[in-house]
Design a protein around this motif. Structure first.
Motif, PDB file in Angstrom:
ATOM      1  N   PHE A  61       0.606  -1.249  -0.033  1.00  0.00           N
ATOM      2  CA  PHE A  61      -0.101  -0.002  -0.054  1.00  0.00           C
ATOM      3  C   PHE A  61       0.971   1.196  -0.111  1.00  0.00           C
ATOM      4  O   PHE A  61       1.710   1.405   0.861  1.00  0.00           O
ATOM      5  CB  PHE A  61      -0.978   0.083   1.290  1.00  0.00           C
ATOM      6  CG  PHE A  61      -1.668   1.238   1.443  1.00  0.00           C
ATOM      7  CD1 PHE A  61      -2.767   1.508   0.583  1.00  0.00           C
ATOM      8  CD2 PHE A  61      -1.647   1.939   2.463  1.00  0.00           C
ATOM      9  CE1 PHE A  61      -3.609   2.661   0.475  1.00  0.00           C
ATOM     10  CE2 PHE A  61      -2.229   3.082   2.674  1.00  0.00           C
ATOM     11  CZ  PHE A  61      -3.471   3.415   1.918  1.00  0.00           C
ATOM     12  N   GLN A  62       0.532   2.206  -0.953  1.00  0.00           N
ATOM     13  CA  GLN A  62       1.294   3.524  -1.084  1.00  0.00           C
ATOM     14  C   GLN A  62       2.862   3.198  -1.520  1.00  0.00           C
ATOM     15  O   GLN A  62       3.402   4.230  -1.152  1.00  0.00           O
ATOM     16  CB  GLN A  62       1.313   4.209   0.160  1.00  0.00           C
ATOM     17  CG  GLN A  62      -0.279   4.648   0.411  1.00  0.00           C
ATOM     18  CD  GLN A  62      -0.381   5.806   1.522  1.00  0.00           C
ATOM     19  OE1 GLN A  62       0.539   5.824   2.624  1.00  0.00           O
ATOM     20  NE2 GLN A  62      -1.227   6.906   1.515  1.00  0.00           N
ATOM     21  N   GLU A  63       3.170   2.223  -1.970  1.00  0.00           N
ATOM     22  CA  GLU A  63       4.336   2.001  -2.382  1.00  0.00           C
ATOM     23  C   GLU A  63       5.012   2.923  -3.559  1.00  0.00           C
ATOM     24  O   GLU A  63       4.208   2.717  -4.563  1.00  0.00           O
ATOM     25  CB  GLU A  63       4.788   0.435  -2.643  1.00  0.00           C
ATOM     26  CG  GLU A  63       6.234   0.031  -3.089  1.00  0.00           C
ATOM     27  CD  GLU A  63       6.608  -1.285  -3.294  1.00  0.00           C
ATOM     28  OE1 GLU A  63       7.927  -1.579  -3.514  1.00  0.00           O
ATOM     29  OE2 GLU A  63       5.732  -2.004  -3.289  1.00  0.00           O
ATOM     30  N   THR A  64       6.002   3.354  -3.442  1.00  0.00           N
ATOM     31  CA  THR A  64       6.831   4.267  -4.449  1.00  0.00           C
ATOM     32  C   THR A  64       8.338   3.923  -4.094  1.00  0.00           C
ATOM     33  O   THR A  64       8.453   3.330  -3.398  1.00  0.00           O
ATOM     34  CB  THR A  64       6.574   5.791  -4.470  1.00  0.00           C
ATOM     35  OG1 THR A  64       6.836   6.283  -3.229  1.00  0.00           O
ATOM     36  CG2 THR A  64       4.915   5.970  -4.798  1.00  0.00           C
ATOM     37  N   HIS A  65       9.090   4.501  -5.049  1.00  0.00           N
ATOM     38  CA  HIS A  65      10.586   4.224  -4.836  1.00  0.00           C
ATOM     39  C   HIS A  65      11.189   5.851  -4.996  1.00  0.00           C
ATOM     40  O   HIS A  65      11.742   6.026  -5.948  1.00  0.00           O
ATOM     41  CB  HIS A  65      11.199   3.495  -5.776  1.00  0.00           C
ATOM     42  CG  HIS A  65      10.535   1.988  -5.884  1.00  0.00           C
ATOM     43  ND1 HIS A  65       9.593   1.523  -6.427  1.00  0.00           N
ATOM     44  CD2 HIS A  65      11.314   1.067  -5.145  1.00  0.00           C
ATOM     45  CE1 HIS A  65       9.539   0.171  -6.067  1.00  0.00           C
ATOM     46  NE2 HIS A  65      10.281  -0.150  -5.386  1.00  0.00           N
ATOM     47  N   PRO A  66      11.052   6.483  -3.949  1.00  0.00           N
ATOM     48  CA  PRO A  66      11.697   7.954  -3.804  1.00  0.00           C
ATOM     49  C   PRO A  66      12.908   8.144  -4.188  1.00  0.00           C
ATOM     50  O   PRO A  66      13.356   9.121  -4.763  1.00  0.00           O
ATOM     51  CB  PRO A  66      11.155   8.347  -2.247  1.00  0.00           C
ATOM     52  CG  PRO A  66      10.816   7.159  -1.516  1.00  0.00           C
ATOM     53  CD  PRO A  66      10.560   6.166  -2.749  1.00  0.00           C
TER      54      PRO A  66
END
Length: 580
Positions: A113-118
């Motif tokens: 959930f809400q995973e991104t790769h900042p």
């Protein structure tokens, strides 16, 4: 004594680096860091309503103070909102450390959930963007991020999973020294020798200055006096170089005025001082050009150079001034000063004709009155669009005022968030947000931040109910304007509903009083000024190449505008010029 966790250690390092505030919006993955800030009296959490505001505010604070600042966003959507403000800070060379909180470390790469790769997403708008994957890694990684931001003048991003932030910090962590300021850079002897040769061989030299002349005003003036050079400037150089300048010939570029264009094209040698001026169509291609810049990657990327000089402007000029031969002939300088004064006299007449009676109100008149009434050390934050024009032509620099905006990134909605960051640096200093109705309404929610912290920012709203600069772009392309009209509320009533001072101005005679009352008010204030949507502007020189990607028009509805008190300075500079 309770053992320190990673978040507490993270915050302690920020404090040691001189960070006083962390702008952001709280969220679960950020909770350990926010709690660490709560328990550390040396740093404050500034709760804004949108993370984009947090990044803009941090960037503005860094530009005002020259010190490292910080902002934060929670995992996924939270830190993604930072990206536009970080792009602006990075392109403005503002040292900003961004904390991009991350999902639980055990879930990275599994579609959580809400995973991104900042650590990947922010690479283009930063000098450094890395993920902390272990408590032992954090101190050295954060130190490296800080040194990138400070040493290279830009953004660093640290991604920190919330679970790692809550873990115990390693015992006996090494407290390494932190870089908190940049050194000066002196050019090599060979480059100085060649630049001296070029200057001595040229009959007509022009200086064109950018933000890299900050702190070098005295040296630039002494140098111009010795080589009898007119001085033009880019928008970001205006606040540093235009005041107390007997050699001023105005500004070149799409917001330009005066004789800067002629001075840069009619010389034998053009010296670019601390400018990464983006519009190469305004630069000559048939004169010799030397460029001095502390950022070597800027050298030669806008124009073909005859000489590239890597160094600080002030240090370079200190090397040059004793060595160049003094020029006795000031014919070229005097000719450009006269052209400059004539150009300003021509446009100021259009602006002054019955302007106090014009309804809707001329925005030029608003900017002129604002310039007269504002304090001598006011910080002006300027929205992108037509507000850029009015600030460029009417706000008078004096060495104490600051004018900051999204001058390199060109983002809408920057003025109000930047005013927040500027005001936090000094609550007693006057901060004025020159906002357009389009930009203001885009991040209007953070007007509530002014009220929440009782920040005495004064929002001067140029309300023409349109996206004026976009209308110009459509006009250039031969298109009818479409989708550019704003149906606006009474913004003054909105301000009052929020708990701030608000006044609406529809007649020119009411403007001075409204601004004075707002400036006297101790808290946040908004002056909603209904301005003429047909008040547009064009630069003094236009060609087909200059049109691309920006708003230009030769339409009859375009007003040449005025130039405020700059015409007075031009007249003053002409007193010592013989009749030509």
């Amino acid at each position: 004594m309770a053992k320190q966790n990673v978040a507490e250690q993270f915050v302690d390092i920020l404090v040691r680096a001189g960070v006083e505030r962390l702008y952001g919006v709280v969220g679960d993955s950020l909770n350990p860091v926010v709690d660490a800030v709560r328990r550390n009296s040396a740093i404050d959490w500034v709760h804004v309503r949108h993370e984009e505001t947090a990044a803009f505010a941090a960037g503005a604070e860094a530009q005002i103070t020259g010190k490292l600042t910080a902002c934060a966003g929670s995992c996924g959507p939270g830190n993604l909102h930072l990206i536009n403000g970080l792009y602006d800070a990075h392109r403005s060379m503002a040292p900003v450390l961004a904390l991009a909180s991350q999902i639980p470390s055990s879930e990275i790469g599994l579609g959580y959930f809400q995973e991104t790769h900042p650590d990947r997403l922010f690479q283009e708008c930063s000098h450094y963007s890395e993920l902390i994957s272990s408590p032992k890694q954090m101190p050295r990684l954060l130190q490296t991020a800080i040194q990138h931001a400070v040493g290279r003048s830009g953004v660093s991003v640290v991604s920190l999973p919330g679970d790692i932030a809550a873990e115990p910090a390693p015992e006996k962590a090494v407290e390494t020294a932190l870089v908190t300021s940049r050194p000066t850079v002196r050019p090599g002897d060979a480059e100085i020798d060649e630049l001296v040769r070029l200057i001595d061989a040229a009959d007509k030299v022009t200086l064109f200055c950018g933000s890299g002349t900050a702190g070098a005003h005295a040296e630039v003036m002494e140098f111009a006096e010795k080589i009898k050079s007119p001085i033009g400037h880019a928008l970001r150089g205006k606040e540093w170089i235009q005041y107390d300048n007997r050699f001023d010939v105005g500004m070149s570029g799409l917001l330009g005025y005066g004789a800067a264009y002629e001075a840069t094209h009619e010389c034998d040698l053009l010296i670019l001082l601390g400018t990464d001026f983006p519009y190469n169509a305004f630069l000559p291609d048939d004169v010799k050009i030397a460029q001095v810049d502390v950022r070597p990657e800027h050298l030669g990327r806008r124009s073909k150079l005859d000489l590239a000089v890597w160094g600080d402007v002030r240090e370079t000029l200190r090397c040059l001034i004793p060595r160049v031969r003094e020029k006795k002939n000031r014919r070229f300088l005097d000719k450009m000063l006269k052209k400059h004064a004539d150009a300003l006299e021509g446009v100021v007449k259009a602006y002054t004709r019955k302007v106090e009676k014009h309804v809707p109100i001329h925005p030029e008149y608003v900017a002129s009155v604002l310039d007269e009434l504002a304090d001598e050390d006011t910080v002006f934050t300027v929205d992108t669009g037509m507000c850029n024009v009015w600030a460029a032509r009417y706000i008078t620099p004096n060495g104490r005022r600051r004018v900051i905006g999204s001058f390199s990134h060109g983002s809408m909605a920057n003025a109000l968030p930047m005013a927040i960051g500027a005001q936090f640096t000094d609550r007693d200093r006057q901060v004025v947000s020159m906002s357009g109705d389009g930009g203001f309404s885009m991040l209007m929610g953070d007007f509530l931040t002014l009220v929440q912290y009782d920040l005495p920012v004064k929002v001067v709203l140029f309300n023409n109910s349109s996206l004026g600069m976009v209308e110009l772009e459509m006009l250039v392309a031969g298109l009818p304007s479409h989708g550019t009209t704003n149906k606006n509320p009474d913004f003054a009533a909105v301000a009052r509903a929020c708990g701030a001072h608000g006044v609406r101005v529809e007649k020119p005679k009411d403007l001075p009083g409204a601004l004075k009352s707002a400036f006297k008010h101790k808290g946040p204030a908004l002056v909603d000024i209904v301005t003429d949507p047909n008040a547009l502007s064009i630069p003094p020189k236009i060609s087909a190449e200059m049109v691309t990607g920006f708003a230009l028009s030769a339409s009859k509805i375009v007003l040449d505008g005025g130039v405020g008190r700059m015409v007075q300075m031009a007249r003053s500079n002409l007193r010592n010029v013989p009749r030509l």
